[in-house]
Write an enzyme that holds these catalytic residues in place. Structure first.
Site, PDB file in Angstrom:
ATOM      1  N   ASP A  30       0.829  -1.210   0.000  1.00  0.00           N
ATOM      2  CA  ASP A  30       0.000   0.000   0.000  1.00  0.00           C
ATOM      3  C   ASP A  30       0.860   1.254   0.000  1.00  0.00           C
ATOM      4  O   ASP A  30       1.941   1.272   0.604  1.00  0.00           O
ATOM      5  CB  ASP A  30      -0.907  -0.025   1.240  1.00  0.00           C
ATOM      6  CG  ASP A  30      -2.066   0.953   1.135  1.00  0.00           C
ATOM      7  OD1 ASP A  30      -2.276   1.520   0.037  1.00  0.00           O
ATOM      8  OD2 ASP A  30      -2.750   1.171   2.150  1.00  0.00           O
ATOM      9  N   HIS A  47       3.043   3.431  -9.127  1.00  0.00           N
ATOM     10  CA  HIS A  47       2.821   1.998  -9.320  1.00  0.00           C
ATOM     11  C   HIS A  47       4.045   1.341  -9.972  1.00  0.00           C
ATOM     12  O   HIS A  47       4.406   0.214  -9.658  1.00  0.00           O
ATOM     13  CB  HIS A  47       1.573   1.757 -10.164  1.00  0.00           C
ATOM     14  CG  HIS A  47       0.292   2.131  -9.452  1.00  0.00           C
ATOM     15  ND1 HIS A  47       0.030   1.752  -8.155  1.00  0.00           N
ATOM     16  CD2 HIS A  47      -0.795   2.853  -9.851  1.00  0.00           C
ATOM     17  CE1 HIS A  47      -1.160   2.220  -7.786  1.00  0.00           C
ATOM     18  NE2 HIS A  47      -1.676   2.900  -8.801  1.00  0.00           N
ATOM     19  N   LEU A 141      11.066 -20.597  -3.749  1.00  0.00           N
ATOM     20  CA  LEU A 141       9.964 -19.772  -3.241  1.00  0.00           C
ATOM     21  C   LEU A 141       8.689 -19.975  -4.068  1.00  0.00           C
ATOM     22  O   LEU A 141       8.757 -19.994  -5.300  1.00  0.00           O
ATOM     23  CB  LEU A 141      10.381 -18.292  -3.311  1.00  0.00           C
ATOM     24  CG  LEU A 141       9.291 -17.262  -3.004  1.00  0.00           C
ATOM     25  CD1 LEU A 141       9.044 -17.175  -1.503  1.00  0.00           C
ATOM     26  CD2 LEU A 141       9.680 -15.878  -3.537  1.00  0.00           C
TER      27      LEU A 141
HETATM   28  C1  FPP Z   1      -1.535   0.327  -3.349  1.00  0.00           C
HETATM   29  O1  FPP Z   1      -1.153   1.637  -3.573  1.00  0.00           O
HETATM   30  C2  FPP Z   1      -1.119  -0.560  -4.387  1.00  0.00           C
HETATM   31  C3  FPP Z   1      -1.940  -1.199  -5.279  1.00  0.00           C
HETATM   32  C4  FPP Z   1      -3.392  -1.011  -5.317  1.00  0.00           C
HETATM   33  C5  FPP Z   1      -1.460  -2.099  -6.265  1.00  0.00           C
HETATM   34  C6  FPP Z   1      -0.167  -2.793  -6.014  1.00  0.00           C
HETATM   35  C7  FPP Z   1       0.377  -3.092  -7.327  1.00  0.00           C
HETATM   36  C8  FPP Z   1       1.671  -3.063  -7.684  1.00  0.00           C
HETATM   37  C9  FPP Z   1       2.758  -2.827  -6.726  1.00  0.00           C
HETATM   38  C10 FPP Z   1       2.073  -3.249  -9.101  1.00  0.00           C
HETATM   39  C11 FPP Z   1       1.734  -4.529  -9.763  1.00  0.00           C
HETATM   40  C12 FPP Z   1       1.993  -5.751  -8.977  1.00  0.00           C
HETATM   41  C13 FPP Z   1       2.709  -6.836  -9.388  1.00  0.00           C
HETATM   42  C14 FPP Z   1       2.716  -8.067  -8.552  1.00  0.00           C
HETATM   43  C15 FPP Z   1       3.486  -6.864 -10.618  1.00  0.00           C
HETATM   44  P1  FPP Z   1      -2.309   2.736  -3.664  1.00  0.00           P
HETATM   45  O2  FPP Z   1      -2.519   3.074  -5.089  1.00  0.00           O
HETATM   46  O3  FPP Z   1      -3.524   2.264  -2.953  1.00  0.00           O
HETATM   47  O4  FPP Z   1      -1.620   3.918  -2.891  1.00  0.00           O
HETATM   48  P2  FPP Z   1      -2.362   5.067  -2.070  1.00  0.00           P
HETATM   49  O5  FPP Z   1      -3.182   4.382  -1.013  1.00  0.00           O
HETATM   50  O6  FPP Z   1      -1.223   5.845  -1.522  1.00  0.00           O
HETATM   51  O7  FPP Z   1      -3.191   5.825  -3.048  1.00  0.00           O
END
Ligand code: FPP
Length: 251
Positions: A30, A47, A141
Site C-alpha cells: 500500500d 505503481h 519460493l
Molecule cells: C496500493 O497503492 C497498491 C496497489 C493497489 C497495487 C499494487 C500493485 C503493484 C505494486 C504493481 C503490480 C503488482 C505486481 C505483482 C506486478 P495505492 O494506489 O492504494 O496507494 P495510495 O493508497 O497511496 O493511493
C-alpha cells in the site's frame, strides 16, 4: 514516512533462527499513490516504482529462504478506481508476467495466481496460465499473486463448492470441518501466513485472506510500498521472531 534507515542485523544462518523463520509471508502493498504525490510524480509512476519494490521483496524472500510469499496486487474492489489507473495496473501486470517470468523461473520460483478469473482480460489469463505452467515444478519460493482477489468472495466460492459436493452426495454435512473448508479455498495446500505485512501506515485488512489470517502475526509499517526493500523485510522478520505465538493456548 520512515525509510529503511536502521536495518537490524541478525544471523539468518543460525540454526535456531532458520527453524523459526516464517514459512509464509503475506503483504498488502500500500502507498504507491501517496509515495508518488510526495515525490511530485504521477500515480502511474508510483505503481511503476511499486513493481521495483515487488522485485526486491521477491528476491529478498527467496534469498532469506521464505517458502511462500503472497502479494496483494489487485483487489476485487480495485475495479472501482478510475479506468486509466485500472488499465495502468493491468499493464504493469502484463509487463511483469511477460518480462519477469524467465528470471523467476531461473530463480526456481513457482508462481501461483489466486483471485477470480472472471473479469480479467483474455491475454492476462493466457499469461497467467503460461507462467504457472512454466514454473509448476520449481521447488524454491512459491510466489502467490492475489489478483482480482477478495477474501469474502473466496469464502463464498468455497462454500458453493462444498454445497455442490453435499448436493452430489460426495460429502456429508457432518464431515464439513476446517480441513474441508481449507481444501476448498484457493489457497488449498498452502500453509496459512505466519506474518502479514502492510505498508503505508494503514491498519486494516481490506478483504485480504480473512480465513487464512486467523492466527497470523501482523506488522504494520510506516513506509510506502515503493520504499520497501530486502532490509524492510528483514526488519519485519526480526520483529516477528520476537513474538510469542500461542494460538489461544497458554505459553
Ligand atoms: C496500493 O497503492 C497498491 C496497489 C493497489 C497495487 C499494487 C500493485 C503493484 C505494486 C504493481 C503490480 C503488482 C505486481 C505483482 C506486478 P495505492 O494506489 O492504494 O496507494 P495510495 O493508497 O497511496 O493511493
Amino acid at each position: 514516512m520512515e525509510s529503511n534507515a536502521h536495518p537490524i542485523p541478525f544471523d539468518l544462518q543460525k540454526a535456531d533462527i532458520k527453524g523459526q523463520l516464517p514459512k509464509h509471508i503475506a503483504i498488502i502493498m500500500d502507498g504507491n499513490g501517496r509515495w508518488a504525490s510526495e515525490h511530485s510524480l504521477t500515480r502511474s509512476a508510483g505503481h511503476k516504482r511499486g513493481v521495483e519494490a515487488v522485485r526486491s521483496a521477491v528476491t529478498g524472500a527467496a534469498e532469506i529462504g521464505i517458502a511462500y510469499l503472497t502479494l496483494y496486487a489487485f483487489s476485487s474492489e480495485n475495479w472501482a478506481r478510475p479506468v486509466e489507473e485500472v488499465n495502468d495496473l493491468m499493464g504493469l501486470l502484463r509487463l511483469y508476467l511477460s518480462r519477469e517470468i524467465k528470471t523467476l523461473d531461473e530463480k526456481n520460483v513457482k508462481l501461483k495466481v489466486i483471485g477470480r478469473r472472471t473479469g480479467l482480460a483474455n491475454d492476462i489469463l493466457a499469461m497467467i496460465a503460461k507462467a504457472e505452467e512454466r514454473t509448476v515444478n520449481n521447488t524454491g519460493l512459491t510466489l502467490i499473486i492475489a489478483l482480482n482477489y477478495g477474501a469474502r468472495q473466496e469464502i463464498i466460492d468455497c462454500t458453493k463448492k462444498i454445497v455442490k459436493q453435499v448436493a452430489e452426495s460426495s460429502l456429508h454435512p457432518d464431515e464439513i470441518d476446517e480441513k474441508v473448508f481449507e481444501n476448498n479455498l484457493e489457497t488449498a495446500g498452502i500453509p496459512d501466513p505466519d506474518l502479514l505485512i502492510r505498508t503505508s501506515g494503514e491498519v486494516r485488512l481490506s478483504n485480504f485472506l480473512l480465513w487464512q489470517l486467523a492466527y497470523t502475526e501482523f506488522c504494520f509499517l510506516d513506509l510506502y510500498w515503493p520504499d520497501f526493500t530486502k532490509d524492510t523485510l528483514l526488519n519485519a522478520i526480526h520483529d516477528y521472531l520476537g513474538r510469542s505465538r500461542r494460538y489461544g493456548a497458554r505459553p
